[in-house]
Design a protein around this motif. Structure first.
Motif, PDB file in Angstrom:
ATOM      1  N   PHE A  11      -4.577  -6.475   3.270  1.00 11.67           N
ATOM      2  CA  PHE A  11      -5.107  -7.491   2.362  1.00 11.67           C
ATOM      3  C   PHE A  11      -4.165  -7.714   1.191  1.00 11.67           C
ATOM      4  CE2 PHE A  11      -7.486  -8.309  -1.569  1.00 11.67           C
ATOM      5  CZ  PHE A  11      -7.968  -9.571  -1.285  1.00 11.67           C
ATOM      6  N   PHE A  12      -3.724  -6.632   0.548  1.00 13.33           N
ATOM      7  CA  PHE A  12      -2.841  -6.779  -0.613  1.00 13.33           C
ATOM      8  C   PHE A  12      -1.482  -7.357  -0.220  1.00 13.33           C
ATOM      9  CE2 PHE A  12      -5.655  -3.684  -2.832  1.00 13.33           C
ATOM     10  CZ  PHE A  12      -5.985  -4.521  -3.882  1.00 13.33           C
ATOM     11  N   LEU A  13      -0.962  -6.964   0.945  1.00 12.40           N
ATOM     12  CA  LEU A  13       0.314  -7.513   1.391  1.00 12.40           C
ATOM     13  C   LEU A  13       0.205  -9.003   1.698  1.00 12.40           C
ATOM     14  CD1 LEU A  13       1.695  -4.653   3.672  1.00 12.40           C
ATOM     15  CD2 LEU A  13       2.430  -5.275   1.375  1.00 12.40           C
ATOM     16  N   LEU A  15      -2.132 -11.100   0.506  1.00 12.63           N
ATOM     17  CA  LEU A  15      -2.415 -11.789  -0.752  1.00 12.63           C
ATOM     18  C   LEU A  15      -1.135 -11.955  -1.567  1.00 12.63           C
ATOM     19  CD1 LEU A  15      -4.777 -12.859  -2.573  1.00 12.63           C
ATOM     20  CD2 LEU A  15      -4.664 -10.636  -3.693  1.00 12.63           C
ATOM     21  N   GLY A  16      -0.369 -10.884  -1.682  1.00 10.36           N
ATOM     22  CA  GLY A  16       0.886 -10.962  -2.426  1.00 10.36           C
ATOM     23  C   GLY A  16       1.880 -11.906  -1.782  1.00 10.36           C
ATOM     24  N   GLY A  17       1.988 -11.841  -0.452  1.00 13.57           N
ATOM     25  CA  GLY A  17       2.895 -12.743   0.249  1.00 13.57           C
ATOM     26  C   GLY A  17       2.489 -14.203   0.093  1.00 13.57           C
ATOM     27  N   SER A  18       1.187 -14.459   0.069  1.00 12.99           N
ATOM     28  CA  SER A  18       0.705 -15.833  -0.126  1.00 12.99           C
ATOM     29  C   SER A  18       1.064 -16.352  -1.509  1.00 12.99           C
ATOM     30  CB  SER A  18      -0.807 -15.892   0.063  1.00 12.99           C
ATOM     31  OG  SER A  18      -1.162 -15.484   1.352  1.00 12.99           O
ATOM     32  N   PHE A  19       0.887 -15.514  -2.530  1.00 14.06           N
ATOM     33  CA  PHE A  19       1.237 -15.949  -3.885  1.00 14.06           C
ATOM     34  C   PHE A  19       2.735 -16.159  -4.039  1.00 14.06           C
ATOM     35  CE2 PHE A  19      -2.994 -14.527  -5.320  1.00 14.06           C
ATOM     36  CZ  PHE A  19      -3.320 -15.619  -6.096  1.00 14.06           C
ATOM     37  N   VAL A  20       3.545 -15.307  -3.420  1.00 18.97           N
ATOM     38  CA  VAL A  20       4.998 -15.489  -3.486  1.00 18.97           C
ATOM     39  C   VAL A  20       5.391 -16.793  -2.797  1.00 18.97           C
ATOM     40  CG1 VAL A  20       7.200 -14.572  -2.657  1.00 18.97           C
ATOM     41  CG2 VAL A  20       5.563 -13.053  -3.722  1.00 18.97           C
ATOM     42  N   LEU A  21       4.774 -17.081  -1.658  1.00 17.68           N
ATOM     43  CA  LEU A  21       5.061 -18.332  -0.949  1.00 17.68           C
ATOM     44  C   LEU A  21       4.657 -19.542  -1.785  1.00 17.68           C
ATOM     45  CD1 LEU A  21       5.984 -19.737   1.669  1.00 17.68           C
ATOM     46  CD2 LEU A  21       3.615 -19.578   2.436  1.00 17.68           C
ATOM     47  N   ILE A  22       3.483 -19.504  -2.389  1.00 14.60           N
ATOM     48  CA  ILE A  22       3.020 -20.612  -3.223  1.00 14.60           C
ATOM     49  C   ILE A  22       3.939 -20.799  -4.429  1.00 14.60           C
ATOM     50  CG2 ILE A  22       1.152 -21.350  -4.765  1.00 14.60           C
ATOM     51  CD1 ILE A  22      -0.775 -20.069  -2.704  1.00 14.60           C
ATOM     52  N   ILE A  51       2.086  -7.236  -3.495  1.00 17.90           N
ATOM     53  CA  ILE A  51       2.931  -6.572  -2.505  1.00 17.90           C
ATOM     54  C   ILE A  51       3.229  -5.143  -2.929  1.00 17.90           C
ATOM     55  CG2 ILE A  51       5.247  -6.564  -1.491  1.00 17.90           C
ATOM     56  CD1 ILE A  51       5.077  -9.633  -1.492  1.00 17.90           C
ATOM     57  N   LEU A  52       3.550  -4.959  -4.198  1.00 16.04           N
ATOM     58  CA  LEU A  52       3.853  -3.609  -4.677  1.00 16.04           C
ATOM     59  C   LEU A  52       2.614  -2.724  -4.678  1.00 16.04           C
ATOM     60  CD1 LEU A  52       6.330  -4.523  -7.515  1.00 16.04           C
ATOM     61  CD2 LEU A  52       6.854  -3.241  -5.452  1.00 16.04           C
ATOM     62  N   LEU A  53       1.441  -3.292  -4.940  1.00 19.35           N
ATOM     63  CA  LEU A  53       0.212  -2.511  -4.868  1.00 19.35           C
ATOM     64  C   LEU A  53      -0.073  -2.068  -3.433  1.00 19.35           C
ATOM     65  CD1 LEU A  53      -2.169  -1.405  -6.486  1.00 19.35           C
ATOM     66  CD2 LEU A  53      -3.349  -3.555  -6.053  1.00 19.35           C
ATOM     67  N   LEU A  57      -0.128   1.815  -2.154  1.00 17.31           N
ATOM     68  CA  LEU A  57      -1.227   2.388  -1.385  1.00 17.31           C
ATOM     69  C   LEU A  57      -0.735   2.958  -0.061  1.00 17.31           C
ATOM     70  CD1 LEU A  57      -4.031  -0.253  -1.972  1.00 17.31           C
ATOM     71  CD2 LEU A  57      -3.931   2.070  -2.872  1.00 17.31           C
ATOM     72  N   PHE A  58       0.209   2.274   0.585  1.00 17.86           N
ATOM     73  CA  PHE A  58       0.729   2.737   1.866  1.00 17.86           C
ATOM     74  C   PHE A  58       1.448   4.079   1.727  1.00 17.86           C
ATOM     75  CE2 PHE A  58       4.183   2.971   4.976  1.00 17.86           C
ATOM     76  CZ  PHE A  58       3.435   2.927   6.155  1.00 17.86           C
ATOM     77  N   PHE A  59       2.321   4.180   0.749  1.00 15.37           N
ATOM     78  CA  PHE A  59       3.096   5.408   0.601  1.00 15.37           C
ATOM     79  C   PHE A  59       2.304   6.532  -0.056  1.00 15.37           C
ATOM     80  CE2 PHE A  59       6.612   2.360   1.053  1.00 15.37           C
ATOM     81  CZ  PHE A  59       7.220   2.946   2.163  1.00 15.37           C
ATOM     82  N   SER A  60       1.204   6.200  -0.723  1.00  7.26           N
ATOM     83  CA  SER A  60       0.359   7.232  -1.312  1.00  7.26           C
ATOM     84  C   SER A  60      -0.730   7.703  -0.360  1.00  7.26           C
ATOM     85  CB  SER A  60      -0.294   6.723  -2.595  1.00  7.26           C
ATOM     86  OG  SER A  60       0.684   6.469  -3.571  1.00  7.26           O
ATOM     87  N   ALA A  61      -0.880   7.060   0.795  1.00  6.86           N
ATOM     88  CA  ALA A  61      -1.934   7.425   1.735  1.00  6.86           C
ATOM     89  C   ALA A  61      -1.663   8.770   2.404  1.00  6.86           C
ATOM     90  CB  ALA A  61      -2.105   6.340   2.792  1.00  6.86           C
ATOM     91  N   ALA A  62      -0.415   9.186   2.425  1.00 12.78           N
ATOM     92  CA  ALA A  62      -0.096  10.496   3.010  1.00 12.78           C
ATOM     93  C   ALA A  62      -0.686  11.587   2.121  1.00 12.78           C
ATOM     94  CB  ALA A  62       1.415  10.667   3.125  1.00 12.78           C
TER      95      ALA A  62
END
Length: 127
Positions: A11-13, A15-22, A51-53, A57-62
């Protein structure tokens, strides 16, 4: 990794990608410099935050690992984007960049150009 965490990251990726595209589309489609500045400073900054959020979350999930690199990048981005936008606007006012008629706030633009020209006149007369 748990299934719900993957959905949150996706979701965050997205959402972030959509805002960057816009924001990128706004950069290319807006008619004058003052309108073009809103694309990268508003939407793209928010998009990079998403995107950074998601990355954080991805790298902190470990288990047992916390990722702070993305947090530092986010803080740096949120500090530098408004400052660079302010400097670009000041340079445009100094060079008296023309705005189209639809640009709102034209009175403030003219006032800023006049103040900037009077300041440069004062600076040029100093010894």
């Amino acid at each position: 990794m748990q299934n719900w965490m993957e959905w949150v990251i996706a979701f965050f990726l997205l959402l972030g990608g959509s805002f960057v595209l816009i924001g990128s589309i706004g950069l290319t489609r807006m008619p004058d410099f003052f309108m073009r500045l809103h694309g990268p400073t508003k939407a793209t900054t928010l998009g990079m935050g998403g995107i950074l959020l998601g990355s954080m979350l991805f790298f902190s999930a470990a288990p047992g690992e916390i990722s702070v690199h993305e947090l530092l990048i986010t803080i740096f981005l949120l500090i530098t984007a408004p400052i660079s936008a302010h400097m670009l606007i000041k340079a445009a006012l100094h060079h008296r960049t023309e705005a189209i008629a639809r640009t709102t706030g034209e009175q403030e633009l003219k006032r800023g150009q006049l103040q900037n020209s009077s300041r440069s006149h004062i600076k040029s007369n100093l010894p």
